[in-house]
Each structure stands twice: as C-alpha cells, then as structure tokens.
Design a protein around this motif. Structure first.
Motif, PDB file in Angstrom:
ATOM      1  N   GLY A 109       0.817  -1.209   0.000  1.00 30.34           N
ATOM      2  CA  GLY A 109       0.000   0.000   0.000  1.00 30.34           C
ATOM      3  C   GLY A 109       0.846   1.252   0.000  1.00 30.34           C
ATOM      4  N   ALA A 110       0.509   2.204  -0.884  1.00 29.99           N
ATOM      5  CA  ALA A 110       1.317   3.422  -1.020  1.00 29.99           C
ATOM      6  C   ALA A 110       1.267   4.274   0.234  1.00 29.99           C
ATOM      7  N   ARG A 111       0.147   4.302   0.936  1.00 25.49           N
ATOM      8  CA  ARG A 111       0.062   5.118   2.144  1.00 25.49           C
ATOM      9  C   ARG A 111       0.525   4.368   3.378  1.00 25.49           C
ATOM     10  N   THR A 112       0.210   3.085   3.442  1.00 24.23           N
ATOM     11  CA  THR A 112       0.447   2.355   4.672  1.00 24.23           C
ATOM     12  C   THR A 112       1.823   1.710   4.750  1.00 24.23           C
ATOM     13  N   GLY A 113       2.406   1.359   3.585  1.00 22.17           N
ATOM     14  CA  GLY A 113       3.628   0.572   3.608  1.00 22.17           C
ATOM     15  C   GLY A 113       3.393  -0.858   4.052  1.00 22.17           C
ATOM     16  N   ARG A 114       2.139  -1.238   4.145  1.00 17.81           N
ATOM     17  CA  ARG A 114       1.724  -2.584   4.532  1.00 17.81           C
ATOM     18  C   ARG A 114       1.178  -3.306   3.297  1.00 17.81           C
ATOM     19  N   PRO A 115       0.930  -4.627   3.377  1.00 18.59           N
ATOM     20  CA  PRO A 115       0.369  -5.325   2.224  1.00 18.59           C
ATOM     21  C   PRO A 115      -0.906  -4.643   1.717  1.00 18.59           C
ATOM     22  N   GLN A 116      -0.977  -4.447   0.407  1.00 17.20           N
ATOM     23  CA  GLN A 116      -2.118  -3.772  -0.200  1.00 17.20           C
ATOM     24  C   GLN A 116      -3.377  -4.623  -0.067  1.00 17.20           C
ATOM     25  N   VAL A 117      -4.476  -3.982   0.285  1.00 19.68           N
ATOM     26  CA  VAL A 117      -5.753  -4.682   0.400  1.00 19.68           C
ATOM     27  C   VAL A 117      -6.833  -3.920  -0.349  1.00 19.68           C
TER      28      VAL A 117
ATOM     29  N   LEU B 122      -8.233   7.257   1.538  1.00 20.97           N
ATOM     30  CA  LEU B 122      -9.554   7.179   2.153  1.00 20.97           C
ATOM     31  C   LEU B 122     -10.054   5.736   2.189  1.00 20.97           C
ATOM     32  N   GLY B 123     -11.068   5.497   3.014  1.00 19.37           N
ATOM     33  CA  GLY B 123     -11.679   4.181   3.071  1.00 19.37           C
ATOM     34  C   GLY B 123     -10.683   3.106   3.476  1.00 19.37           C
ATOM     35  N   TYR B 124     -10.729   1.985   2.758  1.00 14.37           N
ATOM     36  CA  TYR B 124      -9.831   0.858   3.036  1.00 14.37           C
ATOM     37  C   TYR B 124      -8.487   1.021   2.327  1.00 14.37           C
ATOM     38  N   GLN B 125      -8.288   2.120   1.635  1.00 13.36           N
ATOM     39  CA  GLN B 125      -6.994   2.547   1.086  1.00 13.36           C
ATOM     40  C   GLN B 125      -6.443   1.576   0.055  1.00 13.36           C
TER      41      GLN B 125
END
Length: 757
Positions: A512-520, A593-596
């Motif tokens: 994920g571009a914002r989270t740096g975590r696995p994209q969901v 926003l949302g679930y990102q």
C-alpha cells in the motif's frame, strides 16, 4: 355536606391532572466529543430518550446517536446493542443513558465488583486506517490494568499518531485506571481504537473469571481536571507548531529571540507532517551539489505563470517571496536542520505545470514515509530547544490580549489535559494555526459563493483541530482578510463517510502506497469507488454536471462545492455485481480514504446491492425508483436532473462528450432504475485564504494598510496573499508547505531583528 362535596371535587380534579414528566441528563465522552443522553420519566416509567452528539462521525458514530435512543425506549433499558463500527460512540451512549437512568431511580443495581482472571489479553480495534486494525495487548490483575502495549509494527495507522498515543494516552489510562481518559488531540481515531481494544480485553478477563461484564464500568472514570492559573512572559509566542509555526520558532530562536510555542495537538508537525513535498524555487546550495550549479527553473517564467493564473489578485511582493526566497529556505531546512529530500525536483499535476519545484521528502514513498518526516521534525525541535526555545503541547490558545492602545500583547490559553488556564504575555504573537478547515461555521461564514458555491461544511482530510479559533480572534479585533473566500485546498474526493467492518482482501505482491503494509481492497469501498469513478455521472447540488468525471477523484471535485452526487442506475450496478469495474478506479482517494486500496478491475462484487443498502441506511447514499424522486432526495429540480441524464446518455451513445470532453471509454450510459446517488465530497487538507499581512508578516487591519501591532501570521493563516478567489489553489505542487517554510523562516528573522536587534 358541602365541604365534603367540595373536597371530593378537588380530589377528583387532582387525580385528573396528568403527572408531570421529569427529565434527567448525563454526559459521556464519545468519539468526537461529549455525548449527552436525556430521558423522560413519568410515574416511574421511561417515556422518552433523546441523544445529542454533534461531533460523532457521519454514517458511523452518528448512527449510534440517532438509533440507540429508540431501542432504549422500546426495551426500557440502557443496555441495548450498539452500532457496528461505532464502538466508542455506542459505549458512550450506553454509559450516559445508564447514569441518567440511575439518577432517575430506574437503575437500582450497583456496578458489580471487579474480579478479572489475571493474565495477558489481546484485542483489535479499527483506528484511522480501516484497512488494518490496531492490535493491543493488555496485562490485567484481578482488579487493575497493569500494562498496555500496542503492536507498532503490524499496523497501518500513521506512525506519528501512534507514537503520541503510546507516549501520552497509555500512561494516562494506567494512571487513572480508565478507558475514558481524553483522547489525544489530533490523534482521536487512533486513541479511540486503543481505548476500545483495552475495554475489550477487560471484558474478556471479567468473563474468564465468571464476573458480570458490566463491571467494566468501574474503568469508566473520567479524570477531573485540576485547573489552576499561571502567567508566562516571553518575547515571541508562536501559536501552532505545524510546519509554519515550527519554522518561525526555529528561525527566531537561532537568531537570538526568546521563543515559546504552544500547540493544541498532542504532537508537533501539524498538517505538514502528514504531507509529501515542499515547493522551492532554485535552492542555490542544493543546485550546486545536485545540478552542477544550474537552475532547475526559469524563475521569471514561473513567476509570470503564477501572476497570470491569479489574474492580478495575488500580492505581487508576496509571490516574489516564494519565487526568490523559497530556495534559500529549503537549503536552510536541509543543510542546517537535517531534512532530506529527493534532490531531483518534480513538476506539478497538469500539463501546464512544467516547473520543477516539488521536492519530495525521502524516502519518497508517499504516505508510508510519515515516520521519517516525524523524525525530521524531532531533529528541528531538538535544534530549537538547543537554541533556548520552549514549547507546550495540548495547550490551546483561545483569545488575544490587547493593551489600551490596541497592541496585541499575548493570549489566553488552556491546557486541554489538566485544565490549567494560562495568561501568556509576549512582545510578538505569531498565528500559525493551520487555517479553518475544521470549522464548519467559519466555512459557511467566510467561504465565498461569488465565483463558486463554496459555503458549507467541507470534509477535511487534514487536521480537523485546525478550527480557525485564533483567526476568528484576530478578526474580532479588526483584522482584515485576503482571499479568505477562495476554494479550500483539495486533492482528494470520496463519499461523505465510509462503511466499517467489511472484509479485506490482500493483493498479492503489492504494498500500500500510504500504509507501507500489504495492499488490500474491500467491497466496503464500493460506494467510494463509485463516487469517484471516471465512468460515473457526477452532478452538483443543482443536478448539473460540473467537470469531466475523470477529474473528480483529484483536482476538480471542489467546483461543485462541499458536496457532489454520483448517479448510477441498477443496470450499471448489475454490471458491477456480475463483472466489476471495467477500469480500476484511480486517484488519491483510493490511497488515503476508506480501506486505502481500489477494488481491482474486472472483479465481480457479489454483495454490491447489500453494500449499497448499507450505504443508504447510513446516509452515505440515496436510492429512488425514478430520477425525479432521486432529485427530490438530492434537493435539486427534477427536470434539471432528468435533462442532465438525458444529455449525458446522448454523449454515451455518440461516444463524444460535447460538454467536458471525457474519454469515450468512460462514457457509461445511465440505464433503468431504481437509481442511486452516492453522496460525494471533496476532502480538503486545509483552507487557503485567511488574514491579510504585509511583507513583514504583520497582520493588517481591515483597511489593508495599518498593521495590528504585535500580531503576525504565517502559513495557511496568511496564504491567501498568494492567490485569487476566482481560482483554486495552484497545481504547481507543494505550495502550502513551501509557503509554510518560507514565511516561517523569514518571519522568524523579522521578529529577531525587531526584538533583539
């Protein structure tokens, strides 16, 4: 006999008079502020329940406020089910109702004695990032909270928010043995998640011991504020410790001034700490090191482009500050205070933005680099302390102090944690409060409808604590404004609220571009993706198109004002259910926003109608059998909406959008009903215009010429001097942060020169 008859008649009349209903109220802290429940009791029976909680999130906490009173009245008890995704709000409604009913004598039982099964418990709750809950581990004895730990690795919430919750909220929870301590200002959602998870752990421990889970109320104590009075004196007082306030304070302190900064949030950095880039024009030292001493930009061409764009409304001398001083300011930030950037500057967002002026923070990873930006702020704050400066967090200024000649000589302020009242006297007061995007009343009052219909309550992606209180305080003593009515700074759009509790699906191999975590991704984002899809039909509050839908997701949603509506037919939704979106929805909203994470293209959304029905029930969407009925829900003329749809469908059939030139691939015809309107909103980082200032950053009176002695403004509290009410914020990239840096550095130098010599 007459006396007896008279007494009997009086008794009959008294019995005929209905008993007067009594009211009882109680308040508990909710997610966005206090929630108050008021009950009516008549002849010992519950006859009415009402609830007020204006600060609760629309479509989530607001549903607890709206729905739970009816359940309580129907069941005659405070102990009713809460609303999914609104744990904090639901708990507050129940607690306030319990206390009101106890005061009325309707609840007789005492809180059960606490008896927990001692041990370590784990629970999760959703904070700011809907895509991944926060995991909290709580160690409990039989009657106390021993320790609280947050998993700071496996979470998607913004690291600086998590840090201040861990550093400030958890110690207060432990000290007060309470899950009802005040949330950390500026990190409300993360705070709420931690408190909710700890409460869950306590309930687990109570149930494990066979104890009534209602005993959790023993941990609902709201700490009393100790209060008190204190007087402080300083040379320079900076109100706000975001980008512009921090730079002002640093610059003034290193040039010899005595500086105090106060900040209402529980962390410094402000909105600047949540962004990605800074505008700067030809920083000489950086260019010497990274571009062989050559200019990146034709500064005169960029200056002309800026002045042309603002149609002569910007203050030319202030635009010149950006053009000719921002480069040296960036050098100062990098070489003197350790901020790191990608030293190959980027151009802006449109084809016309050819000027390489965006310097992105390193690591250059959009939202996932916020922990690094926080460290840069840690470094400059340490430099500020070494230079003799001081600061106070969670301290809110709320009024200006003037002497008999009208000079500003200080502020009244309050510590939000313990209630201490401060009278702070200063030779110069600098307002660096971040605009007024968190104040719907000011947006209604000051935003202009002259060129666009901007008045109203704008959704804010930045800090809602930027409530304009001190801007209003300046206006109240006669300050003038400059372009205060211009459009807010918008780079995002989405639905007015989001659907909690939906399952997430991992996109293999993507981060994920914002989270740096696995994209969901999640089907819960269907309303969001529909609202900003290029294949949608977007209309304003009058039922008319306002831009190509290709630009709704990012740059152009603000044209419609605080709300827009995305129109869909059941035929189109059948397609989403069976085949999914033909094109993956793109835009910053799917990152922030949302679930990102956007719903992948060609992915059937089997529960599409269930999701949309949930959105309708939460006030995020409208549904109607006909377009005329849908228009009534939107509040526009039925004929206008019908004509808009007919015209748009004509473009879809011909493959040519004659109005806005949308690409043919996105022209998707509105078919048969029932019809849905997703309630969309531009999400602004901040407002742009506010106070009028001169070249020395002094706030000017309404005459536009006379300074208010002792009062200064920087950053977005003064940024309107660069713009025009006829146009939106510029798209060159990073202008707000560039102004925060440049105005802050220069203002600090002016103050030190004036006060120190």
């Amino acid at each position: 006999m007459k006396r007896i008859l008279t007494l009997l008649l009086c008794l009959t009349l008294l019995l005929a008079v209905p008993a007067m209903a009594e009211t009882f109220s109680a308040t508990a802290p909710g997610f966005g502020g206090d929630i108050t429940v008021t009950i009516e009791v008549e002849n010992g029976a519950l006859t009415g329940v009402t609830c007020v909680g204006d600060g609760e999130t629309a479509g989530v906490g607001s549903m607890a406020v709206e729905q739970m009173p009816a359940l309580m009245l129907e069941n005659g008890t405070w102990d009713v089910d809460g609303v999914t995704g609104a744990t904090v709000s639901s708990s507050a409604v129940r607690q306030a109702a319990y206390e009101a009913m106890a005061a009325a004598g309707l609840v007789t039982q005492e809180i059960p004695e606490v008896n927990m099964a001692a041990g370590t418990y784990t629970a999760q709750a959703t904070g700011f990032a809907m895509c991944e809950p926060i995991t909290v581990t709580t160690i409990l004895s039989h009657d106390q909270i021993i320790d609280i730990k947050v998993d700071e690795v496996n979470l998607a919430d913004t690291p600086p928010m998590v840090d201040c919750v861990v550093d400030k909220l958890i110690p207060r929870m432990l000290e007060n043995q309470s899950v009802r301590v005040d949330s950390i200002t500026g990190a409300t959602m993360t705070s709420a998640a931690v408190k909710t998870a700890v409460e869950d752990c306590i309930v687990q421990a109570l149930e494990a011991a066979g104890c009534d889970p209602a005993a959790v109320q023993a941990f609902y104590t709201v700490p009393e504020k100790t209060g008190g009075q204190e007087e402080i004196h300083t040379q320079v007082l900076v109100v706000g410790m975001g980008g512009s306030g921090t730079m002002t304070a640093m610059s003034a302190a290193e040039n010899g001034a005595q500086v105090l900064v106060i900040e209402k949030n529980g962390r410094y950095g402000g909105t600047t700490g949540l962004t990605s880039e800074v505008m700067a024009i030809n920083p000489p030292r950086i260019q010497e090191e990274y571009n062989e001493g050559n200019d990146w930009i034709d500064v005169e061409a960029m200056r002309d482009a800026w002045l042309t764009y603002t149609e002569g409304d910007a203050k030319e001398e202030m635009v010149d500050m950006m053009m000719y001083e921002s480069g040296e300011a960036l050098d100062w930030l990098h070489y003197e205070h350790g901020f790191e950037f990608d030293y190959v500057p980027k151009t802006g967002f449109t084809e016309a933005d050819v000027y390489a002026c965006k310097y992105q923070y390193l690591p250059n990873s959009l939202g996932a680099n916020k922990a690094y930006i926080a460290r840069y702020f840690d470094g400059i704050v340490e430099d500020f302390l070494q230079a003799g400066g001081s600061y106070m967090l969670e301290t809110e200024a709320y009024a200006l102090i003037q002497d008999e000649d009208g000079k500003v000589v200080g502020v009244q302020a309050r510590n939000l944690v313990d209630g201490t009242e401060y009278t702070i006297y200063a030779d110069a007061v600098v307002l660096a409060t971040g605009g007024f995007a968190g104040n719907a009343e000011m947006e209604e009052t000051y935003l202009s409808n002259e060129y666009f219909e901007l008045k109203g309550d704008w959704k804010c992606y930045g800090l809602t604590t930027n409530d304009g209180k001190m801007i209003q305080a300046a206006l109240d003593i006669g300050a003038g404004t400059y372009n205060i009515g211009m459009p807010p700074m918008v780079h995002n759009a989405g639905t007015i609220a989001f659907l909690p509790g939906y399952e997430t699906n991992v996109v293999e191999g993507q981060i994920g571009a914002r989270t740096g975590r696995p994209q969901v991704w999640s089907s819960g984002d269907l309303p969001l993706d529909m609202a900003i899809s290029a294949s949608s039909l977007a209309v304003d509050s009058h039922g008319q198109r306002f831009t190509t839908e290709e630009q709704v997701a990012m740059l152009n949603s603000w044209i419609a004002g605080p709300r827009f509506y995305s129109i869909w037919s059941s035929e189109q939704i059948d397609g989403l259910r069976d085949e999914g979106f033909a094109y993956e929805v793109s835009g910053p909203a799917t990152i922030y926003l949302g679930y990102q994470g956007a719903i992948p293209a060609n992915t059937p959304i089997a529960n599409a109608y269930e999701v949309l029905d949930d959105a309708v029930s939460r006030g995020i969407a409208y549904k109607a059998d006909t377009l005329e009925e849908l228009a009534a829900l939107i509040g526009c003329e039925p004929e206008t909406l019908v004509n808009t749809v007919e015209t748009y469908n004509g473009y879809c059939e011909s493959g040519v959008d004659e109005q806005f030139g949308k690409a043919a691939q996105y022209l998707d015809k509105i078919g048969e009903g029932p019809y849905y309107a997703l309630i969309g909103a531009p999400y602004c980082y901040t407002t742009c215009g506010a106070l009028d200032i001169n070249e020395n950053f002094q706030v000017l009176k309404a005459d536009g010429a006379t300074p208010i002695e002792g009062l200064y403004a920087v950053g977005t509290d003064s940024m309107g001097v660069l713009f025009s009410e006829k146009k939106a914020y510029v798209t060159f990239g990073g202008a707000a942060n560039g102004w925060a840096l440049t105005s802050g550095k220069l203002c600090g130098e002016v103050l030190a020169s004036t006060l120190v010599g």
